[in-house]
Design a protein around this motif. Structure first.
Motif, short mmCIF file in Angstrom:
data_model
loop_
_atom_site.label_atom_id
_atom_site.label_comp_id
_atom_site.label_asym_id
_atom_site.label_seq_id
_atom_site.Cartn_x
_atom_site.Cartn_y
_atom_site.Cartn_z
N ALA A 86 0.90 -1.26 -0.13
CA ALA A 86 0.06 -0.06 0.04
C ALA A 86 0.86 1.29 0.15
CB ALA A 86 -0.99 0.05 0.98
N ALA A 87 1.93 1.29 0.83
CA ALA A 87 2.82 2.42 0.76
C ALA A 87 3.63 2.53 -0.52
CB ALA A 87 3.89 2.09 2.11
N ILE A 89 2.61 1.50 -3.60
CA ILE A 89 1.57 1.62 -4.81
C ILE A 89 1.19 3.18 -4.50
CG2 ILE A 89 -0.49 1.03 -3.72
CD1 ILE A 89 -1.34 -0.01 -6.19
N GLY A 90 1.04 3.70 -3.32
CA GLY A 90 0.61 5.18 -3.12
C GLY A 90 1.94 6.00 -3.50
N ASP A 91 3.10 5.70 -3.20
CA ASP A 91 4.17 6.54 -3.69
C ASP A 91 4.40 6.32 -5.02
OD1 ASP A 91 4.50 7.08 -0.92
OD2 ASP A 91 6.24 5.88 -0.68
N VAL A 92 4.01 5.34 -5.80
CA VAL A 92 4.22 5.18 -7.13
C VAL A 92 3.51 5.97 -7.79
CG1 VAL A 92 4.16 3.75 -9.19
CG2 VAL A 92 5.74 2.88 -7.21
N ARG A 93 2.11 5.99 -7.41
CA ARG A 93 0.74 6.59 -8.05
C ARG A 93 1.36 8.20 -7.72
NH1 ARG A 93 -3.69 2.99 -5.50
NH2 ARG A 93 -4.21 1.62 -7.25
N GLY A 94 1.71 8.51 -6.60
CA GLY A 94 2.00 10.08 -6.55
C GLY A 94 3.24 10.54 -7.46
N TYR A 95 4.23 9.70 -7.53
CA TYR A 95 5.32 9.90 -8.55
C TYR A 95 4.85 10.16 -9.92
CZ TYR A 95 9.71 9.18 -10.93
OH TYR A 95 10.60 9.50 -11.74
N LEU A 96 4.09 9.16 -10.21
CA LEU A 96 3.55 9.21 -11.82
C LEU A 96 2.71 10.27 -12.04
CD1 LEU A 96 2.93 5.42 -12.38
CD2 LEU A 96 4.81 6.75 -13.20
N GLY A 97 1.72 10.59 -11.08
CA GLY A 97 0.78 11.60 -11.21
C GLY A 97 1.63 13.14 -11.30
N SER A 98 2.82 13.17 -10.83
CA SER A 98 3.57 14.55 -10.75
C SER A 98 4.41 14.72 -11.82
CB SER A 98 4.33 14.60 -9.59
OG SER A 98 5.53 13.66 -9.41
N ARG A 99 4.35 13.75 -12.65
CA ARG A 99 5.41 14.05 -13.96
C ARG A 99 4.75 14.85 -14.99
NH1 ARG A 99 9.67 13.05 -11.69
NH2 ARG A 99 8.24 13.38 -9.79
N ALA A 100 5.55 15.37 -15.66
CA ALA A 100 5.35 16.27 -16.69
C ALA A 100 4.62 15.67 -17.99
CB ALA A 100 6.64 17.22 -17.18
N ASP A 162 12.11 2.49 -1.31
CA ASP A 162 12.76 2.62 -0.11
C ASP A 162 12.51 1.38 0.90
OD1 ASP A 162 13.20 3.49 2.57
OD2 ASP A 162 11.86 5.13 2.75
N PRO A 163 13.38 0.60 1.03
CA PRO A 163 13.41 -0.46 1.60
C PRO A 163 12.75 -0.49 2.94
CG PRO A 163 15.39 -0.36 0.60
CD PRO A 163 14.88 1.03 0.42
N ALA A 164 12.91 0.54 3.75
CA ALA A 164 12.50 0.63 5.20
C ALA A 164 10.84 0.77 5.03
CB ALA A 164 13.10 1.61 5.91
N ARG A 165 10.32 1.79 4.02
CA ARG A 165 9.04 2.12 3.87
C ARG A 165 8.22 1.05 3.11
NH1 ARG A 165 5.33 5.98 3.84
NH2 ARG A 165 4.08 6.29 2.04
#
Length: 529
Positions: A86-87, A89-100, A162-165
């Motif tokens: 969940a962490a 996929i949430g970060d990947v979605r945020g990353y992709l959504g912020s791309r130009a 991020d391995p920890a997250r």
């Protein structure tokens, strides 16, 4: 409002969205963005950085209640807790959504409409979108209206996990959720991860439908006779199935249903190190065409390719749509197999170039999956091939227990009556470093005899070490080549090496011995008492 091309992905894009661009437009976008360059023939040349092969230790399956009891957990399928996914996929979605800019492709996996899945790729790079478009099946334009994906790939190659997250091992993560029907790929630009993640999905879905998913190439002769070629990367699946006298169904992934064989893909992903126009004319031609994607292939300033250059990796690749091969089966489907060929690159140089297998031996060798992993195919390998046993000739892509696939193969062979063969495309006259690689001319002659039915009528002798039935004579092949011991100058060294490999087979089979029928245990390779 979410763009239709991002429906079901959970991504809200703030930048430009390039949906379902065709090959020429994707090449143009990739060049504009500086993602690579063109060869002198117009193929797109991409460099993948530190990841030049699959990151097998960074592949995870999400541990979910509905599937956990059926997954083959262990080194191949490592557990990722749901909270970690969940962490991620949430970060990947945020990353992709912020791309130009984002690129999407809506594609099929599976040429048989009864067993295909709809795949949506969302990626940051035009060349990765082109790779996927070449690799999978491209729907007609009218079928893109209202396209709803069965599985979605969220592809963020430049984002570091991020391995920890995220509960992963390194900054690279390839994570698959069967419940959410999502694949996340982060921290690696190697495009093969896109292809193999969907193969893993098909290996999960199809057994429940009575269809055997297979890591194999397939072709069909003029008489409608279908042949399957099992084997890992570098054993010759692509090369041997691209035969000018037979039509290609596909070069890597197929399903075997009660109705016949069908390709999972709409393209080919050929290893091209040392590729030559003489030995592999069809693949060579496809590699020198506009629209092809070349991974880590080296060229000079003018884009002239040097297919022998290993500067970046041994695992140089060419990805092209299957219609770049002239003699194909456009539908990607054919009848039931008449011949099943299991390819092995024997690094020890002791297996015969061809042997006929009983149905029990076929299941044994399918579960054993002996070969030599070729340098560069997986991250972290050295320069020399390594002897290995890869279950079902595709262990890295099996989410279910191997016995599931082994039993299905035995059932299909039994019901459909295919002849089975073990073919060594590896070394002869000695192991790696002493002997030489089996000549492709001899291998093709042996296969022609197997596929036209004449070899099944030959006289066979039993190999004393491996219990294999080896033909005494085959037109176009010197008799000493058929008996590997005769190719060794030091016969005592051959005997020692053969006994060593027998021991390795014996030890490997301990994993499966309790899960197979007595007929398979009876043909297992074992040391003499």
């Amino acid at each position: 409002m979410t763009h239709p091309a991002l429906a079901g992905t959970g991504i809200t894009a703030t930048g430009a969205l390039r949906a379902n661009l065709e090959a020429a437009a994707l090449v143009g976008e990739a060049l504009r963005r500086g993602e690579g360059r063109l060869s002198e023939d117009g193929a797109f040349m991409a460099v993948t950085g530190q990841h030049t092969g699959r990151s097998v230790q960074d592949k995870f399956v999400v541990d979910e209640p509905a599937t956990t009891g059926e997954i083959w957990w262990g080194k191949i399928n490592k557990k990722m807790p749901q909270a970690s996914f969940a962490a991620l996929i949430g970060d990947v979605r945020g990353y992709l959504g912020s791309r130009a800019e984002l690129f999407t492709q809506d594609l099929y996996a599976g040429a048989d409409p009864a067993h295909r899945i709809r795949v949506r790729l969302v990626t940051t790079n035009a060349w990765h979108a082109l790779f996927a478009r070449n690799m999978f099946i491209r729907p007609p334009a009218d079928e893109l209206e209202g396209f709803t994906p069965d599985f979605t790939i969220l592809h963020a190659p430049e984002m570091e996990a991020d391995p920890a997250r995220h509960g992963c091992r390194t900054t690279t993560a390839i994570a698959l959720s069967f419940a959410e029907r999502i694949i996340c790929i982060a921290g690696t630009s190697y495009a093969g991860e896109i292809k193999k993640s969907i193969f893993t999905v098909m290996n999960w879905l199809l057994p429940a439908r009575g269809v055997l998913p297979m890591h194999c190439s397939a072709n069909v002769g003029a008489a409608g006779d279908v042949a399957l070629f099992f084997g890992l990367s570098g054993t010759g699946k692509t090369t041997l199935s691209s035969d000018p006298d037979r039509r290609l169904i596909g070069d890597d992934e197929h399903g075997w249903s009660p109705n016949g064989v069908f390709n999972f893909e709409g393209g080919c992903y050929a290893k091209v190190i040392d590729l030559s126009a003489e030995a592999e004319p069809q693949i060579f031609s496809a590699t020198h065409r506009f629209g092809t994607v070349l991974e880590n292939v080296v060229g000079d300033a003018a884009g002239k390719l040097d297919l022998a250059d290993r500067t970046l990796t041994e695992n140089t690749r060419s990805c092209y749509p299957i219609h770049y091969i002239p003699n194909i089966v456009p539908e990607g489907r054919a009848g039931l197999p008449k011949n099943v060929v299991m390819l092995t690159a024997d690094a020890f140089g002791v297996l015969p170039p061809i042997a006929k297998l009983s149905s029990a031996q076929a299941m044994y060798h399918f579960l054993s999956g002996y070969t030599a992993r070729v340098a560069g195919t997986e991250k972290g390998m050295g320069k020399e091939p390594q002897a290995t046993f890869s279950t079902c000739f595709g262990a890295p892509f099996l989410p279910r227990h191997p016995e599931v696939y082994g039993r299905m193969l035995a059932e299909r062979i039994g019901e459909d009556g295919a002849d089975c063969w073990l073919v060594n495309t590896g070394w002869t006259g000695g192991g790696y470093g002493t002997g030489k690689r089996m000549g492709i001319r001899h291998t093709r002659a042996l296969l022609r005899a197997a596929l036209d039915g004449s070899l099944a009528k030959a006289e066979f002798v039993r190999d004393p070490f491996f219990g294999l039935m080896v033909p005494k004579a085959v037109p176009g092949v010197p008799s000493e080549v058929l008996n590997p011991r005769e190719t060794w100058a030091d016969k005592a060294a051959y005997d020692r090496t053969a006994r060593d490999l027998v021991t390795r087979f014996e030890k490997n089979f301990e994993t499966f011995a309790g899960a197979v029928d007595a007929s398979v245990r009876d043909v297992a390779i074992r040391a003499a008492a």
